[in-house]
Design an enzyme around this catalytic site. Structure first.
Site, PDB file in Angstrom:
ATOM      1  CD  GLU A 167      -3.032  -0.847   2.314  1.00  0.00           C
ATOM      2  OE1 GLU A 167      -2.836  -0.334   3.420  1.00  0.00           O
ATOM      3  OE2 GLU A 167      -3.754  -1.893   2.299  1.00  0.00           O
ATOM      4  CD  GLU A 352      -3.670  -5.802   4.376  1.00  0.00           C
ATOM      5  OE1 GLU A 352      -4.331  -5.127   4.838  1.00  0.00           O
ATOM      6  OE2 GLU A 352      -2.361  -5.646   4.307  1.00  0.00           O
TER       7      GLU A 352
HETATM    8  C1  BGC Z   1      -3.017  -2.337   5.908  1.00  0.00           C
HETATM    9  C2  BGC Z   1      -2.945  -3.200   7.386  1.00  0.00           C
HETATM   10  C3  BGC Z   1      -4.044  -2.420   8.345  1.00  0.00           C
HETATM   11  C4  BGC Z   1      -5.256  -2.695   7.618  1.00  0.00           C
HETATM   12  C5  BGC Z   1      -6.536  -2.142   8.548  1.00  0.00           C
HETATM   13  C6  BGC Z   1      -4.482  -2.072   5.598  1.00  0.00           C
HETATM   14  O1  BGC Z   1      -4.291  -0.646   5.216  1.00  0.00           O
HETATM   15  O2  BGC Z   1      -2.099  -3.056   5.066  1.00  0.00           O
HETATM   16  O3  BGC Z   1      -1.741  -3.117   8.061  1.00  0.00           O
HETATM   17  O4  BGC Z   1      -3.979  -2.978   9.598  1.00  0.00           O
HETATM   18  O5  BGC Z   1      -5.329  -2.117   6.296  1.00  0.00           O
HETATM   19  O6  BGC Z   1      -6.552  -0.868   8.464  1.00  0.00           O
END
Ligand code: BGC
Length: 449
Positions: A167, A352
């Protein structure tokens, strides 16, 4: 029952990041990171006092955490390596003990038949490099390639999926424009420079990989689809600016060799420079896959008071997570289809996806009941399945996160884990969502159809 849209070799896993879970940030000769500094400055943290000093103590509990992954049926684990553990000064001297930790982690994963996905940088830049300007220093691309090369040489025989950056948008927007994240700067002239050096670092690390690596490498971006609040010209233009700023600013240089200059100039004005063509060629390297982190969408309206995008989100009447994000699964499908239509059918991983919700303080007879997180996972994984039905080449899904952990400047109050962590005792308890996810993995998504 309809057939599962997920191909047989679809990779199911969960993700974490070094500073969010490991603890022991200075153990065995590691050098501090910008996050270590940021957390120890109560003026900077939104949750003053919360630090990564202990976190989930994963550094000391790695073996049992991997055993837990196996118990849940995970087929893959996405983690990040702490740059300062391996190079305490960011460049130069290698700290073998730091490297050994990741060596053992990879071996333990493989011994449990869990595929490692290694992210080289998840925001914890060595403090020593920040002292030299961090991502504002043009040399940062070389620093990153030097660090990446050490890991390739140590682990490429065993790690087959590599990610350069996690990111870059969040690093720049949070770290250099709004100051909410490390290193906590708030400067419109710095943000474009940090963006560009991050992208150069990505390109240089991919070039270094092609020289020594034998497997796959990609970039992880966060994508938040933008929808106009009305069909007014102003709202449509604001939506286009927000989309270019957050979603196109990193994908286009990496995949097409250009920035969305028109929109970025509208946003940054004189702070958006004309970059040299050689830099763009360096940034645009062939990638084996793209990782996408998806959490929410935004409905956007024009808002001259918003700096510097002149666009702001309009609240929706819907379920929101405790980080204030709207739950809107259809945008996951839209986003994946948009990616394919814009960039071609490049292999994708959802690297994610997940949600922070309040969990009950104590486990009941059925464990920790987290119905909202269960709904979130079910509906978003189904939305990925829908994109696959529409022909998008999605090859895996990583839930965020394996464990409750340090949600950066928001500290420990936001729980994203499918496994609950009691920070006093460090006990791990799989939530209902973890059991649901195990069943999704076991049936390859057929239980969602
Ligand atoms: C990040 C994580 C973060 C998650 C939730 C993403 O932007 O890669 O490190 O904890 O989102 O905010």
């Amino acid at each position: 029952m309809t057939r599962s849209p997920f191909p047989d070799n679809f990779l199911w896993g969960a993700a974490t990041a070094a500073y969010q879970i490991e603890g022991s940030p200075l153990a065995d000769g590691a050098g501090p990171s910008i996050w270590q500094r940021f957390c120890h400055d109560p003026r900077l943290m939104a949750a003053p006092g919360d630090t990564g000093d202990i976190a989930c103590d994963h550094y000391n509990r790695m073996e049992s955490d991997v055993a837990l992954m196996k118990q849940l049926g995970l087929q893959a684990y996405r983690f990040s390596t702490g740059w300062g553990r391996i190079l305490p000064e960011g460049v130069g001297r290698v700290n073998q003990k730091g490297l050994d930790f990741y060596d053992r982690l990879v071996d333990t994963l493989l011994a449990h038949d869990i595929e490692p996905l290694l992210t080289l940088h998840h925001w914890d830049l060595p403090a020593a490099l920040d002292d030299r300007g961090g991502w504002l220093n043009r040399d940062s691309a070389d620093w990153f390639a030097e660090y990446a090369d050490i890991l390739y040489r140590a682990l490429d025989g065993r790690v087959k999926k590599w990610v350069t950056l996690n990111e870059p948008w969040v690093i720049t927007d949070g770290g250099y424009l709004h100051g909410a994240l490390a290193p906590g700067h708030r400067n419109m002239f710095e943000a474009p420079i940090a963006t560009h050096n991050l992208m150069r670092a990505h390109g240089r690390a991919v070039q270094a990989y092609r020289a020594t690596g034998a497997h796959e490498i990609g970039l992880v971006v966060n994508i938040e689809p933008k929808y106009p609040a009305s069909d007014s010209i102003e709202d449509i233009a604001a939506t286009a600016r927000a989309h270019a700023y957050m979603n196109r600013q990193y994908l286009e240089p990496a995949l097409l060799g250009r920035y969305p200059d028109k929109e970025l100039k509208e946003i940054f004005g004189p702070a958006w420079p004309q970059w040299p063509a050689e830099d763009m060629a360096e940034i645009c390297q062939k990638l084996d896959f793209i990782g996408i982190n998806y959490y929410t969408r935004a409905v956007v309206r024009a808002d001259p008071a918003q700096w510097p995008q002149r666009a702001s989100p309009v609240p929706q009447n819907a379920t929101h997570t405790t980080t204030g994000w709207e739950v809107y699964p259809p945008a996951m499908t839209d986003m994946l289809v948009w990616f394919r239509d814009s960039f071609g059918n490049i292999p994708l991983y959802i690297t994610e996806n997940g949600a922070a919700f309040y969990d009950p303080p104590q486990a009941g007879p059925d464990g920790i009941d987290d119905p909202l997180r269960c709904d979130y996972l079910r509906s978003h994984i189904s939305a990925v399945g829908e994109a696959i039905r529409q022909g998008v080449d999605v090859r895996g899904y990583m839930a965020w996160s394996l464990l409750d952990n340090l949600e950066w400047s928001l500290g420990y109050s936001k729980r994203f884990g499918i496994v609950h962590v009691d920070y006093e005792s460090q006990q791990r308890t799989p939530k209902r969502s973890a059991h649901l996810y195990s069943e999704i993995i076991r049936t390859n998504g057929a239980n969602l159809a």
